[in-house]
Design an enzyme around this catalytic site. Structure first.
Site, PDB file in Angstrom:
ATOM      1  CB  SER A 168      -8.470  43.523 -62.494  1.00 44.71           C
ATOM      2  OG  SER A 168      -7.227  44.182 -62.363  1.00 44.71           O
ATOM      3  CB  THR A 169     -12.236  40.263 -65.545  1.00 45.86           C
ATOM      4  OG1 THR A 169     -11.378  39.922 -66.642  1.00 45.86           O
ATOM      5  CG2 THR A 169     -12.883  41.617 -65.814  1.00 45.86           C
TER       6      THR A 169
END
Length: 588
Positions: free
Chosen positions: A311-312
């Site tokens: 999710s970065t």
């Protein structure tokens, strides 16, 4: 006959003329003067011929030696030169990271060895772990030169000299010494026994022409200027300690972190564990052989490995939508239902099952909302944006052995959707941090460097990749998540930290493992004007704070510890009250 016998004894090697009387009886024996001259000439001739033959033999051997290879005839073979010096390596503040030490190495001239067994027995009393069989083989090889042990201590040299062994000697050499040991192993790299760089900055120096200078013999006694790096040894020590403790405490396979100057691209610290001691790059086991587990520490996961960053990557997807004008901070996307596509179902982890604003998409890490933004931009625009941020190509930096990102051969809609939330594409953690710096510093992509870089030099290499307004919006989102979302676990009071967690299912043998994570936290501080990017990774952790396995439970606390300890050393002053994170967010 009596007189003749006496004459023969006295003149055994002369020629005589026996003159007889008329009666046939022997007379007086007389040597002529002509006979004596002939004898003298013959003797001189024999001497001249002998000396001529001797000179011809000696001259022939000299010619033979002159035409032979040096290693076959010299007491010291071709490898037995004095090892070339290397320049010291220092950090940005002048603290020593690597230097040369003067050492002595032991060699033998096997042709001069009388009793190989005795030599081995004596040397074994001084040299630990001496390989008896190999040493005995070298001593009986009959060659002109053999190394027996490289880089002995002065005490060992003194003890061997006291043994009085003929046929062995010492040659001065250089040994590379790293005072910090494991502290900056993957940045500095290491050298071989001949002081040639094999990894890290040591190898980079050789690639920049130092190896050619050494080959030309121009570095043996030269006064070399120290090589200054961008690394801050104090921060490097903190980062290495934090990642090492995290791997142990969270029972992970590996961990790493990097601290990057967002305004210049300078790497201030970077560590990856497991690591190794560059003073002992190949550790020998007591029973012989190389410790393979120890050698695994050579692998630098921050720049020489690629991972699906989870999710970065939503940071880049939302920045793409904002920069393309498809959304703004007030936009709302529908995240009420899972997305079904090509036999796959895209859903949220702890989803809200309702429409979400863009800040909420970021805060709740919505896969559905992020996929909707990527769909607005389209496949081609998505690929072009990530290429512009340098996430799809090999990173350019001084560090040798940089891995190349992986991506689908052909991008389809399902690929764009999964890539929007960090699956289906693998990049190195370092280049992920570099791309994030562009989101924070006003929109400029700056290649990372391990060497000092001035603001003037930065302007020459920086490239604008997003609008300044987009960068401002991303700072808002990072700050929002740092105050209200998963970034709270990385918040350090007074230092105004923002960021994004990333919890990804780890890819093992081409498949996603549902119970094994690869976690990361991508942070920046201070958020009112981000100066530093801090990225942490932790591979396959079994636990975290409060027993969790997600990035918020382990990767985020790593960043919190690094910032809490390193920020004051970097000159960042803590601020409270009206200048705090929540007040800044309210005033945006």
């Amino acid at each position: 006959m009596t007189m003749i016998s006496l004459a023969v004894r006295l003149r055994s090697r002369a020629h005589f003329s026996v003159k007889r009387n008329g009666g046939g009886k022997p007379g007086v024996i007389m040597g002529t003067s002509a006979s004596r001259r002939n004898q003298s000439r013959q003797r001189v001739g024999i001497l001249i011929a002998g000396f001529a033959v001797l000179f011809l033999v000696v001259g022939g051997r000299l010619v033979q030696y002159g035409l032979s290879a040096p290693a076959d005839t010299a007491s010291i073979g071709g490898r037995a030169h004095i090892t070339a010096s290397r320049p010291d390596i220092v950090d940005r503040n002048g603290h020593l990271l690597a230097t040369d030490l003067n050492m002595m190495s032991l060699y033998a001239e096997p042709r001069k060895i009388v009793d190989a067994d005795e030599v081995v027995e004596k040397l074994a009393t001084v040299i630990p772990n001496l390989d008896w069989r190999d040493t005995h083989r070298k001593l009986q090889s009959g060659s002109a030169f053999q190394w027996l042990r490289r880089q002995l201590t002065p005490k060992q040299q003194s003890e061997i000299l006291a043994l009085g062994i003929p046929g062995i000697g010492f040659r001065p050499e250089k040994r590379r010494f790293y005072p910090g040991g494991v502290t900056a192993a993957h940045i500095l790299g290491h050298v071989n026994v001949d002081n040639q760089g094999l990894a890290g900055i040591e190898r980079y120096l050789d690639q920049q022409g130092f190896a050619d200078l050494r080959a030309a013999g121009l570095t043996s006694n030269a006064a070399l200027e120290p090589v200054r790096l961008s690394i801050d040894l104090r921060v490097q020590n903190i980062v290495r300690e934090v990642v090492s403790n995290a791997m142990r405490d969270y029972q992970a396979e590996a961990a790493g972190a990097v601290v990057l100057d967002a305004e210049t691209g300078e790497v201030l610290a970077m560590a990856s564990v497991p690591d190794y001691d560059p003073n002992e790059p190949s550790r020998t086991l007591p029973g012989g052989g190389i410790d393979k587990e120890y050698e695994k520490g050579w692998f630098n996961r921050m720049s020489n490995a690629t991972f699906e960053m989870g999710s970065t990557f939503k940071s880049f997807t939302l920045a793409m939508g904002l920069d393309a004008g498809k959304v703004n901070l007030n936009s709302v996307v529908d995240a009420s239902r899972p997305i079904r596509m090509g036999g796959f179902t895209i859903k949220d982890f702890k989803g809200k099952n309702r429409p979400l604003s863009i800040p909420e998409v970021f805060q709740f890490s919505s896969n559905i909302g992020t996929a909707a933004v990527a769909d607005m931009v389209g496949i081609e625009g998505h690929q072009q944006f990530l290429t512009k941020l340098g996430l799809l190509s090999k990173m350019e930096t001084e560090m040798p052995g940089v891995a190349t990102p992986t991506q689908p051969r052909t991008w389809k809609k399902i690929n764009s959707v999964t890539i929007s939330f960090g699956h289906g594409i693998a990049t190195t953690p370092l280049q992920t941090a570099v791309a994030a710096a562009a989101l924070m510093n006003g929109g400029h992509l700056i290649p990372p460097t391990f060497l000092p870089r001035s603001q003037e030099d930065t302007q020459l290499v920086a490239q604008r990749v997003i609008k300044e307004t987009t960068s401002a919006d991303m700072r808002y989102l990072y700050n929002w998540n740092g105050v209200k979302g998963s970034g709270r676990r990385a918040q350090v009071e007074g230092f105004h930290v923002g960021g994004k967690t990333g919890t990804a299912d780890k890819v093992i043998d081409g498949r996603y493992a549902k119970d094994i994570n690869f976690n990361a936290f991508l942070g920046a501080f201070p958020m009112d004007k981000p100066k530093y990017i801090v990225l942490s990774i932790i591979d396959a952790p079994k636990t975290g704070e409060n027993g969790g396995r997600t990035a918020a439970a382990n990767a985020a606390p790593m960043v919190k510890t690094i910032i809490g300890r390193a920020a004051p050393l970097l000159g960042v002053k803590p601020r409270f009250g009206d200048l705090g994170a929540e007040q800044w967010l309210a005033n945006y």
